[in-house]
Design a protein around this motif. Structure first.
Motif, mmCIF file in Angstrom:
data_model
loop_
_atom_site.group_PDB
_atom_site.id
_atom_site.type_symbol
_atom_site.label_atom_id
_atom_site.label_comp_id
_atom_site.label_asym_id
_atom_site.label_seq_id
_atom_site.Cartn_x
_atom_site.Cartn_y
_atom_site.Cartn_z
ATOM 1 N N TYR A 247 0.838 -1.203 0.000
ATOM 2 C CA TYR A 247 0.000 0.000 0.000
ATOM 3 C C TYR A 247 0.873 1.255 0.000
ATOM 4 N N MET A 250 2.405 1.928 -3.329
ATOM 5 C CA MET A 250 1.412 2.437 -4.279
ATOM 6 C C MET A 250 1.064 3.894 -3.966
ATOM 7 N N LYS A 251 1.024 4.193 -2.686
ATOM 8 C CA LYS A 251 0.729 5.560 -2.257
ATOM 9 C C LYS A 251 1.878 6.492 -2.702
ATOM 10 N N GLU A 254 1.505 7.279 -6.310
ATOM 11 C CA GLU A 254 0.461 8.294 -6.470
ATOM 12 C C GLU A 254 1.008 9.690 -6.142
ATOM 13 N N LYS B 13 -3.961 1.871 -10.125
ATOM 14 C CA LYS B 13 -3.910 1.375 -8.741
ATOM 15 C C LYS B 13 -4.221 -0.107 -8.661
ATOM 16 N N TYR B 148 -6.069 -1.342 -2.407
ATOM 17 C CA TYR B 148 -5.366 -0.181 -2.959
ATOM 18 C C TYR B 148 -6.319 0.944 -3.345
ATOM 19 N N ALA B 150 -8.659 1.187 -5.523
ATOM 20 C CA ALA B 150 -8.651 1.468 -6.959
ATOM 21 C C ALA B 150 -10.051 1.675 -7.506
ATOM 22 N N ASN B 187 -3.491 3.742 -16.849
ATOM 23 C CA ASN B 187 -2.133 4.073 -16.410
ATOM 24 C C ASN B 187 -1.313 4.383 -17.663
#
Lengths: 804, 206
Positions: A247, A250-251, A254, B13, B148, B150, B187
């Protein structure tokens, strides 16, 4: 650290009101038909919820991915109808400090795990040859009496050193169930030979104390990184929960962080992070790191002052006393060491399969983008010489100026907050002997020959006085399925004159369970109250929690809890009072656990209140920056390495006097069963056995929903497949001298040519010819402990693949 | 009229883990072989030789989570001979299992293969957007399940404002066919429907 503790009311007020009617202990209720045609005639815990109304109870995912994610079980009309993710209200979720522990697909499949047809139902005793899987149903009394009498017999005939408490990771309660009750009892009984290390991180654990010791920046600090380079690390699969390392990566993406992934596989992590992929030949990471160091030195791209003041043996000037000349890292990379080979990008290109220009550009990028975090995972250390890369990567972190800063880090694993709660007390083990976790087959076959010397590296004593005669195996499939070379282990275990008595306490009829002499059926998380703490493997960042895992159904069949079994055996061994120490119920143990938490968290609720709210979360709004104090003043704040510095040259490792395989500085050592092994002519493909998204190790392999979602396969590059006439989905034969496996091929661009990958954890299933038809990589892996850790090299294998 | 409800998925994501698929199956108690939500794995590129080493040339992969699109033009509804399929005021397309005769026309007509035959029930079934939860003001199980984060859910026009209007990542079909109520956030490597540079890799799992 400013800690922001808060009590999370996880359930809405209306649910709480409804739940106050519940009497958790009573067991009545009608039969709980699982919709869809499955009816086990189960009793559920009595509930006073009106017909048709739903109530939510917190439960946890207690297996060994390290996530410990949070679920709510929705119970309606006496049946668990569905699961919901971490019911912490969205308003209490802070996506940058304390995200909800939303479980991955594995946790979401728990109803089908609990009600799987492979569940063990009754105590069983073996009636056929060991491993044949022939059993007879017996009573609990007979099972427990037999175990107690065998324990007494073996203790008398051989001593406590002949007992072994097998490594396993299927259940990870804080308590009262889990491994502690039986560990406590066996120690009260006189102890057992213990193990050091783990199947996850043996080499990491053994090598880390000789480079940095400690742990890395807390995981959420990646939000401060500009560039992150992952060496392996398939976090979105291995640490998949909604608040875990995956997580945070992934954050960070972002957040605009760039990712580069060095891995033979374009993993789901590399894919999801949209990372630049640097596919490397497995086992050659130190060659890459050495060449990148070389580039940084040649182009003057490193922090010379820091290396002079903070590291031991980076160059000749910082070598410790007694170290030979030209034994520093600098001498190694510049070609002044004993091998006289300069570790140029061109040199490394031929070994790693990465073009020299790419190696140089990667080195420049790591050296120039600040802050840059380098992370290693544990895949690269489950290899023939797994200790080496563990010690090599921190050198790059130090040279590039990222050691001890926010957004950077020391080139090891990220860290996280531990939840402070004690479990059941386990007394010291009266038996001092400790073996490496991976070497238990030697303990069975040649225990009396095992010594503290180079071959076995046992600890606590110079030599063992007995071989293993009694094994307690609880919630573990490592005895066969997860250990290397299944055909070899089978032969060892089949001989019941060697290991005389093997007890397995399990929830499923796993391949390992089939080898038990006495097989005890255990309860799952649905069937008993337990507490879980949520720090997992300690890489989740600066938040943690305690979770009350509610009993939501009565134990199935004749299944029993770990605590009950330990109590029953304690009584039969005359240790009942010592074992209980006044604790007459599960509640009593949990009261102690809650009390211990209250010492650290004054607002931690009473046990009664904790049951109601289900979750207690704690977080910090400040990240931990590992070794920042050391960076500021290395003399006042030394590392916990023997030299107190970043120990590139380790006098402790030099003292092993095994320079070829345990060098004092990290080195690239060509692997046995690597591409330069002559065996490569016969078996031209390397095979890794990485973690699978649909399992936590071997847990969940039997769950129908997960088998349907993700198919077991062997990954093979399109070019290698084409040469062999293999198309995506074709059944193939994978083999070497140790065994043979039949499974479908996944033909893909996402893996390097000459490399294959068979996900670990599938439950092997032999056909009449001794061929595994499920896809268990350990039919092909080698029992060959690593030099220092004596750990498992289960990613280092050569195989051939043919179309079936 | 109530606004059309829709799903959105951020491909950037998505890790392809299928927590959404399992959450859907858990919530709706689906038998093996019936997957109301599925995750397509798409991959392309090639391996090339450079400086004597094999390197990946534009190798890419991504995953697309997809269920019933609750289309503006639900072709399943048009072809159903039993008039078992209807579209609610909020746009949710439902199969009335009492009326369904299990002929499978809807499954053949739907370009997404969303309606699936349930052998236990003898009728067609498909994603109903967890209509019972939605009617209680909650979100569908799949949307809540993503570790996540998403996925998103809500009125289509709001999702379009938040996430864009892209609705046809490869290997999904052209969105002009049925005008799906869905938004995909691509993406960097996501290709559009009709792309031939890559391949669907996990047909067996769909």
């Amino acid at each position: 650290m400013t800690e922001n503790n808060f009590l999370t009311k996880t359930l809405t007020d209306t649910v709480l009101t409804r739940r106050s009617f519940l009497k958790w202990s009573a067991a009545v209720g009608g039969s709980a038909a699982l919709a869809g045609g499955l009816n086990f005639g189960l009793k559920t815990v009595e509930n006073a919820v009106a017909a048709g109304e739903e109530q939510v109870s917190t439960i946890g995912c207690y297996h060994n991915c390290g996530g410990r994610c949070i679920l709510g079980a929705v119970v309606k009309d006496g049946t668990v109808v569905r699961l919901v993710p971490d019911p912490t209200p969205a308003k209490d979720e802070d996506l940058r400090t304390n995200p909800r522990a939303i479980p991955c697909l594995r946790g979401r499949s728990k109803i089908h795990h609990t009600y799987a047809p492979e569940r063990l139902k009754y105590p069983l005793k073996r009636v056929g040859k060991r491993g044949e899987g022939k059993f007879e149903r017996i009573s609990w009394d007979e099972a427990l009496d037999t175990i107690a009498s065998e324990m007494k017999r073996i203790k008398e005939k051989y001593s406590n050193e002949a007992f072994y408490f097998m490594y396993a990771s299927g259940e990870n309660w804080k308590g009262p169930d889990g491994r502690d009750p039986m560990r406590r009892l066996m120690r009260l009984f006189g102890g057992y030979t213990d193990y050091y290390g783990s199947y996850s991180a043996a080499a990491y654990g053994a090598a880390l104390p000789f480079i940095t010791a400690g742990s890395g920046n807390s995981a959420e600090d990646v939000l401060n990184s500009k560039l992150i380079v992952l060496f392996g690390d398939n976090a979105v699969v291995n640490n998949a929960g909604g608040d875990n390392a995956g997580y945070w990566y992934m954050k960070a993406k972002e957040n605009g962080t760039k990712f580069i992934v060095v891995d033979p596989i374009l993993t789901d992590t590399a894919m999801a992070l949209e990372a630049e992929w640097v596919p490397i030949i497995p086992g050659t990471d130190v060659a890459l790191i050495a060449a990148m160091s070389h580039v940084m030195v040649k182009e003057d791209l490193y922090d010379k002052e820091f290396m002079a003041t903070h590291a031991t043996g980076f160059d000749e000037d910082t070598l410790p006393e007694g170290a030979p000349r030209n034994s520093s890292w600098m001498a190694y990379i510049m070609g002044h060491g004993p091998d006289k080979v300069e570790k140029t990008p061109a040199w490394a290109a031929a070994i790693t399969g990465i073009p020299a220009d790419r190696i140089a550009s990667l080195a420049r990028e790591i050296a120039s983008v600040k802050p840059c975090a380098l992370f290693q995972a544990w895949g690269w250390q489950r290899r023939a010489y797994g200790e080496q890369p563990v010690r090599a990567l921190p050198i790059l972190a130090a040279m590039s100026g990222n050691f001890g800063i926010s957004g950077g880090g020391p080139g090891i694993r990220p860290s996280g907050m531990a939840f402070k709660m004690s479990g059941m007390p386990v007394p010291n083990n009266p038996v001092p002997a400790v073996i490496s976790v991976f070497t238990w087959p030697d303990f069975i076959t040649r225990g009396k020959e095992m010594t503290s010397g180079a071959r076995d590296k046992i600890k606590g004593v110079d030599k063992l006085s007995s071989s293993m005669k009694f094994m307690w195996n609880q919630a573990g499939n490592t005895v066969i399925n997860q250990h290397s070379d299944i055909n070899l282990t089978t032969k060892i275990l089949e001989d019941d004159t060697l290991l005389e008595f093997l007890v397995t306490f399990e929830v499923m009829m796993t391949p390992t369970a089939k080898f038990a002499d006495i097989l005890l059926p255990g309860t799952t998380g649905f069937e008993a109250d337990n507490i879980i703490t949520g720090e997992g493997h300690g890489i989740k960042g600066n938040h943690a929690w305690a979770l009350f895992n509610h009993k939501i159904i009565e134990p199935m069949y004749e299944c029993k809890e770990a605590l009950w079994i330990a109590e029953q055996l304690a009584d039969r061994l005359g240790l009942g009072d010592e074992f209980r120490e006044g604790h007459m119920s599960r509640e009593d143990w949990m009261q102690d656990m809650v009390k211990s938490a209250q010492e650290s968290y004054p607002d931690f609720p009473s046990l009664e209140e904790f049951k109601k709210v289900g979750i207690y979360k704690v977080s910090s709004n400040k990240s931990t920056i590992a070794f920042a104090d050391f960076r500021a003043d290395p003399v006042a704040n030394p590392l916990r390495t023997p030299t107190g510095k970043i120990e590139i040259y380790s006098p402790s490792l030099a003292a092993y006097n095994e320079p070829e395989e345990i060098p004092a500085i990290p080195k690239y050592i060509p692997e046995w069963e690597g591409l330069s092994d002559p065996l490569h002519d016969k078996y031209p493909l390397m095979m890794e056995t990485t973690h699978f998204v649909a399992r936590s190790h071997s847990t969940f392999d039997n769950v129908d929903y997960l088998r349907e979602a993700h198919h077991q396969s062997i990954w093979i590059n399109t070019l290698d497949a084409k040469k062999r006439g293999i198309k995506n989905g074709d059944m193939v034969k994978v083999y070497n001298d140790r065994g043979e496996v039949h499974l479908p091929a996944f033909v893909t661009h996402r893996i390097r040519p000459s490399v294959t990958n068979m996900y670990q954890g599938a439950w092997y299933m032999l056909n009449a010819n001794g061929v595994d038809t499920r896809g268990c990589g350990n039919m092909l892996t080698k029992y060959h402990p690593t030099p220092l850790a004596k750990g498992n090299p289960q990613h280092t294998n050569l195989v051939q693949v043919e179309k079936l | 009229m109530t606004k059309q409800l829709a799903f959105s998925v951020d491909i950037a994501k998505c890790t392809g883990c299928k927590a959404c698929q399992i959450a859907c199956k858990d919530k709706n108690n689906l038998p093996i072989g019936v997957r109301w939500r599925r995750v397509f794995q798409y991959e392309g590129g090639e391996w090339i030789k450079q400086d004597g080493q094999m390197i990946p040339g534009n190798v890419y992969a991504y995953t697309v989570s997809a269920a019933c699109m609750h289309c503006e033009n639900p072709i399943c509804m048009d072809v159903c001979p039993a008039a078992a399929i209807s579209k609610r005021a909020d746009g949710i397309v439902l199969i009335d299992q009492d009326k369904c005769i299990g002929c499978r026309y809807c499954s053949w007509a739907c370009p997404y293969g969303a309606p699936q035959f349930n052998e236990d029930l003898g009728v067609m079934t498909k994603c109903n957007m967890c209509v019972d939860l939605v009617d209680k003001g909650e979100r569908p199980a799949c949307v809540e399940s993503c570790p996540y984060r998403a996925m998103d859910f809500g009125p289509l026009d709001e999702l379009r404002q938040k996430h864009g209007i892209f609705a046809a990542p490869a290997p999904l079909p052209d969105s002009n066919l049925t005008r799906p109520s869905v938004v995909y956030r691509p993406n960097r490597v996501t290709k559009s429907s009709g792309d031939t540079s890559g391949k669907l890799k996990n047909l067996e799992e769909l």
